[in-house]
Design a protein around this motif. Structure first.
Motif, PDB file in Angstrom:
ATOM      1  N   LEU A   1     -43.597  45.240  92.171  1.00  0.00           N
ATOM      2  CA  LEU A   1     -44.435  44.959  93.343  1.00  0.00           C
ATOM      3  C   LEU A   1     -45.878  45.386  93.097  1.00  0.00           C
ATOM      4  N   GLY A   2     -46.062  46.527  92.448  1.00  0.00           N
ATOM      5  CA  GLY A   2     -47.412  46.971  92.136  1.00  0.00           C
ATOM      6  C   GLY A   2     -48.099  46.043  91.172  1.00  0.00           C
ATOM      7  N   MET A   3     -47.372  45.589  90.182  1.00  0.00           N
ATOM      8  CA  MET A   3     -47.947  44.682  89.185  1.00  0.00           C
ATOM      9  C   MET A   3     -48.337  43.349  89.818  1.00  0.00           C
ATOM     10  N   ARG A   4     -47.447  42.831  90.675  1.00  0.00           N
ATOM     11  CA  ARG A   4     -47.705  41.527  91.287  1.00  0.00           C
ATOM     12  C   ARG A   4     -48.746  41.608  92.410  1.00  0.00           C
ATOM     13  N   ALA A   5     -49.038  42.823  92.883  1.00  0.00           N
ATOM     14  CA  ALA A   5     -50.097  42.978  93.880  1.00  0.00           C
ATOM     15  C   ALA A   5     -51.460  42.638  93.285  1.00  0.00           C
ATOM     16  N   VAL A   6     -51.603  42.829  91.969  1.00  0.00           N
ATOM     17  CA  VAL A   6     -52.884  42.517  91.328  1.00  0.00           C
ATOM     18  C   VAL A   6     -52.791  41.261  90.471  1.00  0.00           C
ATOM     19  N   ASN A   7     -51.570  40.831  90.155  1.00  0.00           N
ATOM     20  CA  ASN A   7     -51.355  39.591  89.409  1.00  0.00           C
ATOM     21  C   ASN A   7     -50.078  38.942  89.934  1.00  0.00           C
ATOM     22  N   PRO A   8     -50.202  38.033  90.920  1.00  0.00           N
ATOM     23  CA  PRO A   8     -49.011  37.452  91.564  1.00  0.00           C
ATOM     24  C   PRO A   8     -48.069  36.719  90.616  1.00  0.00           C
ATOM     25  N   GLN A   9     -48.525  36.381  89.422  1.00  0.00           N
ATOM     26  CA  GLN A   9     -47.679  35.675  88.459  1.00  0.00           C
ATOM     27  C   GLN A   9     -46.990  36.622  87.471  1.00  0.00           C
ATOM     28  N   ALA A  10     -47.240  37.898  87.599  1.00  0.00           N
ATOM     29  CA  ALA A  10     -46.695  38.866  86.640  1.00  0.00           C
ATOM     30  C   ALA A  10     -45.175  38.947  86.754  1.00  0.00           C
TER      31      ALA A  10
ATOM     32  N   ALA B   1     -43.141  47.070 101.691  1.00  0.00           N
ATOM     33  CA  ALA B   1     -43.566  46.419 102.932  1.00  0.00           C
ATOM     34  C   ALA B   1     -43.296  44.923 102.849  1.00  0.00           C
ATOM     35  N   ALA B   2     -43.015  44.318 104.001  1.00  0.00           N
ATOM     36  CA  ALA B   2     -42.749  42.878 104.088  1.00  0.00           C
ATOM     37  C   ALA B   2     -44.005  42.086 103.709  1.00  0.00           C
ATOM     38  N   PRO B   3     -43.793  40.866 103.220  1.00  0.00           N
ATOM     39  CA  PRO B   3     -42.491  40.218 102.987  1.00  0.00           C
ATOM     40  C   PRO B   3     -41.879  40.667 101.655  1.00  0.00           C
ATOM     41  N   LEU B   4     -40.571  40.921 101.681  1.00  0.00           N
ATOM     42  CA  LEU B   4     -39.853  41.278 100.461  1.00  0.00           C
ATOM     43  C   LEU B   4     -38.806  40.209 100.173  1.00  0.00           C
ATOM     44  N   VAL B   5     -38.892  39.641  98.991  1.00  0.00           N
ATOM     45  CA  VAL B   5     -37.959  38.597  98.560  1.00  0.00           C
ATOM     46  C   VAL B   5     -37.308  39.068  97.267  1.00  0.00           C
ATOM     47  N   ASP B   6     -36.000  38.871  97.135  1.00  0.00           N
ATOM     48  CA  ASP B   6     -35.357  39.307  95.900  1.00  0.00           C
ATOM     49  C   ASP B   6     -35.521  38.265  94.805  1.00  0.00           C
ATOM     50  N   ASN B   7     -35.061  38.590  93.599  1.00  0.00           N
ATOM     51  CA  ASN B   7     -35.301  37.689  92.473  1.00  0.00           C
ATOM     52  C   ASN B   7     -34.339  36.507  92.429  1.00  0.00           C
ATOM     53  N   ARG B   8     -33.565  36.351  93.510  1.00  0.00           N
ATOM     54  CA  ARG B   8     -32.759  35.143  93.671  1.00  0.00           C
ATOM     55  C   ARG B   8     -33.302  34.254  94.793  1.00  0.00           C
ATOM     56  N   GLY B   9     -34.446  34.670  95.349  1.00  0.00           N
ATOM     57  CA  GLY B   9     -35.091  33.875  96.375  1.00  0.00           C
ATOM     58  C   GLY B   9     -34.678  34.206  97.797  1.00  0.00           C
ATOM     59  N   ARG B  10     -33.878  35.219  97.985  1.00  0.00           N
ATOM     60  CA  ARG B  10     -33.408  35.593  99.328  1.00  0.00           C
ATOM     61  C   ARG B  10     -34.402  36.545  99.985  1.00  0.00           C
ATOM     62  N   THR B  11     -34.785  36.272 101.232  1.00  0.00           N
ATOM     63  CA  THR B  11     -35.680  37.160 101.960  1.00  0.00           C
ATOM     64  C   THR B  11     -34.921  38.420 102.368  1.00  0.00           C
TER      65      THR B  11
ATOM     66  N   GLN C   1     -38.417  39.899  93.685  1.00  0.00           N
ATOM     67  CA  GLN C   1     -38.989  38.724  93.026  1.00  0.00           C
ATOM     68  C   GLN C   1     -39.981  39.177  91.952  1.00  0.00           C
ATOM     69  N   GLY C   2     -39.892  38.549  90.797  1.00  0.00           N
ATOM     70  CA  GLY C   2     -40.749  38.941  89.691  1.00  0.00           C
ATOM     71  C   GLY C   2     -40.026  39.742  88.630  1.00  0.00           C
ATOM     72  N   VAL C   3     -38.847  40.282  88.971  1.00  0.00           N
ATOM     73  CA  VAL C   3     -38.039  41.012  87.991  1.00  0.00           C
ATOM     74  C   VAL C   3     -37.126  39.997  87.298  1.00  0.00           C
ATOM     75  N   VAL C   4     -37.194  39.964  85.978  1.00  0.00           N
ATOM     76  CA  VAL C   4     -36.355  39.080  85.180  1.00  0.00           C
ATOM     77  C   VAL C   4     -35.154  39.894  84.705  1.00  0.00           C
ATOM     78  N   GLY C   5     -34.010  39.641  85.262  1.00  0.00           N
ATOM     79  CA  GLY C   5     -32.811  40.402  84.935  1.00  0.00           C
ATOM     80  C   GLY C   5     -31.908  40.447  86.136  1.00  0.00           C
ATOM     81  N   SER C   6     -30.799  41.118  86.011  1.00  0.00           N
ATOM     82  CA  SER C   6     -29.831  41.217  87.116  1.00  0.00           C
ATOM     83  C   SER C   6     -29.233  42.605  87.137  1.00  0.00           C
ATOM     84  N   MET C   7     -28.607  42.942  88.247  1.00  0.00           N
ATOM     85  CA  MET C   7     -27.917  44.213  88.360  1.00  0.00           C
ATOM     86  C   MET C   7     -26.637  44.178  87.522  1.00  0.00           C
ATOM     87  N   PRO C   8     -26.408  45.181  86.691  1.00  0.00           N
ATOM     88  CA  PRO C   8     -25.185  45.196  85.882  1.00  0.00           C
ATOM     89  C   PRO C   8     -23.944  45.265  86.766  1.00  0.00           C
TER      90      PRO C   8
END
Length: 365
Positions: free
Chosen positions: A180-189, A326-336, A356-363
């Motif tokens: 979230l911090g990274m994407r706050a300054v670079n939304p494509q990160a 803080a909202a809006p928070l969306v997960d990396n599967r697109g669910r709000t 959203q923005g994390v490439v990977g999944s929960m083990p």
């Protein structure tokens, strides 16, 4: 009458002799029994990282309390039955305060606490307490959020790599806050995650770091215990966010900053409370405002615009004007996950999903 006079003279001579006896030297005075305090560590102390930082806290407590405490350390104790055995042995040896410093020690600590009601247990992390067991932790995710902003401002590829230990809430919080911090300054990160399911395995930590660099990451972060990710970053010429302590000794050119908890003040206060008989379980989760965690050891060569931006975000958190989750928070599967407001402490403490923005999944367990 003569007999009475002789007795009076004898009493006077005895009293005079007592007054003239030399005083006992200070060293001969009975000493107060120090509080025996034990620390159980999941890895060797080493020179940096999670356990090292806890041991700095132990040493700070010793300096503050002096002879009032006597400390013992058991290093490299695996989570599970081994940790329970170690804590039971420490209680039998007369330790009245035991700090269990790894998430996976909780169940064993609860069992041992029930067997030794006169011993006080403090567990780092966790979600259960008992009459003689308390939990404590730092809001490392606050510093991780700041670190993510710094990574976003520094990264040229917009890709960060994250070497993660176990999928416990504290680690998930850190990954999400960093993203979230990274994407706050670079939304494509994006933040690519490799899970190891171990806290300490230098060879695997390094291999994961190198794999992430090969996937385009030019900033590395981790939630594991050794300096292996730091040295990998240094060797590959990418930037690095240190976990738990300043690792410039291992990555003098790579390190951007370090997420640094400070345990000494807490350990000192807990020991004082036990000595004074006023200890009681009251879970603590300290953040930037409390001084229990911060983003430190920031590279002095960074442009002022970057460090100023991170400092402004830090002030926003401390003053309560900004929130990590803080909202809006969306997960990396697109669910709000959150449409308005901010997550509560209970929701953060139970976090088991990736933003959203994390490439990977929960083990899967």
């Amino acid at each position: 009458m003569m007999q009475n006079l002789k007795r009076a003279r004898l009493r006077a001579m005895l009293a005079l002799s007592l007054l003239t006896l030399p005083a006992l030297p200070v060293s001969a005075q009975p000493a107060l029994t120090p509080l025996k305090v034990a620390f159980v560590y999941v890895t060797p102390v080493g020179q940096a990282g999670w356990t090292y930082q806890h041991d700095l806290g132990r040493r700070e407590m010793e300096r503050a309390l002096g002879d009032a405490v006597s400390t013992s350390v058991v290093e490299d104790v695996a989570e599970g039955p081994d940790a329970e055995r170690v804590m039971r042995d420490l209680a039998r040896q007369g330790h009245k305060l035991i700090f269990a410093t790894s998430f996976g020690y909780l169940e064993g600590a609860l069992r041992v606490a029930s067997e030794f009601p006169d011993v006080r247990f403090e567990h780092a992390g966790g979600y259960k307490t008992a009459p003689n067991l308390d939990t404590y932790n730092v809001r490392a995710y606050e510093a991780r959020w700041l670190a993510g902003r710094l990574a976003g401002l520094s990264s040229k590829s917009g890709i960060a790599g994250y070497v993660a230990g176990f999928p416990v809430p504290e680690v998930v919080q850190g990954i999400n806050a960093f993203a979230l911090g990274m994407r706050a300054v670079n939304p494509q990160a994006s933040v690519r995650v490799v899970w190891l399911n171990t806290w300490f395995d230098p060879a695997r930590e390094r291999d994961a770091a190198l794999a992430l660099v090969n996937q385009g990451a030019d900033v590395l972060a981790n939630h594991t215990a050794s300096p292996a990710v730091a040295t990998a970053a240094e060797d590959k010429g990418v930037r690095f966010i240190a976990n738990q302590s300043d690792m410039r000794a291992f990555a003098p050119h790579a390190q951007l900053a370090a997420v640094v908890p400070s345990w000494g003040g807490y350990y000192t206060q807990v020991a004082r409370d036990v000595i004074a008989g006023r200890w009681k379980p009251a879970p603590v989760w300290g953040g930037l405002r409390s001084g229990m965690v911060d983003l430190g050891a920031i590279d002095r060569a960074l442009p002022a615009a970057q460090t100023d931006a991170v400092a402004a975000a830090r002030r926003g958190l401390v003053e309560g004007r900004m929130h990590v989750f803080a909202a809006p928070l969306v997960d990396n599967r697109g669910r709000t996950r959150l449409a308005t407001g901010a997550l509560t402490d209970a929701q953060i403490a139970g976090m088991d999903w990736l933003v959203q923005g994390v490439v990977g999944s929960m083990p899967t367990q």
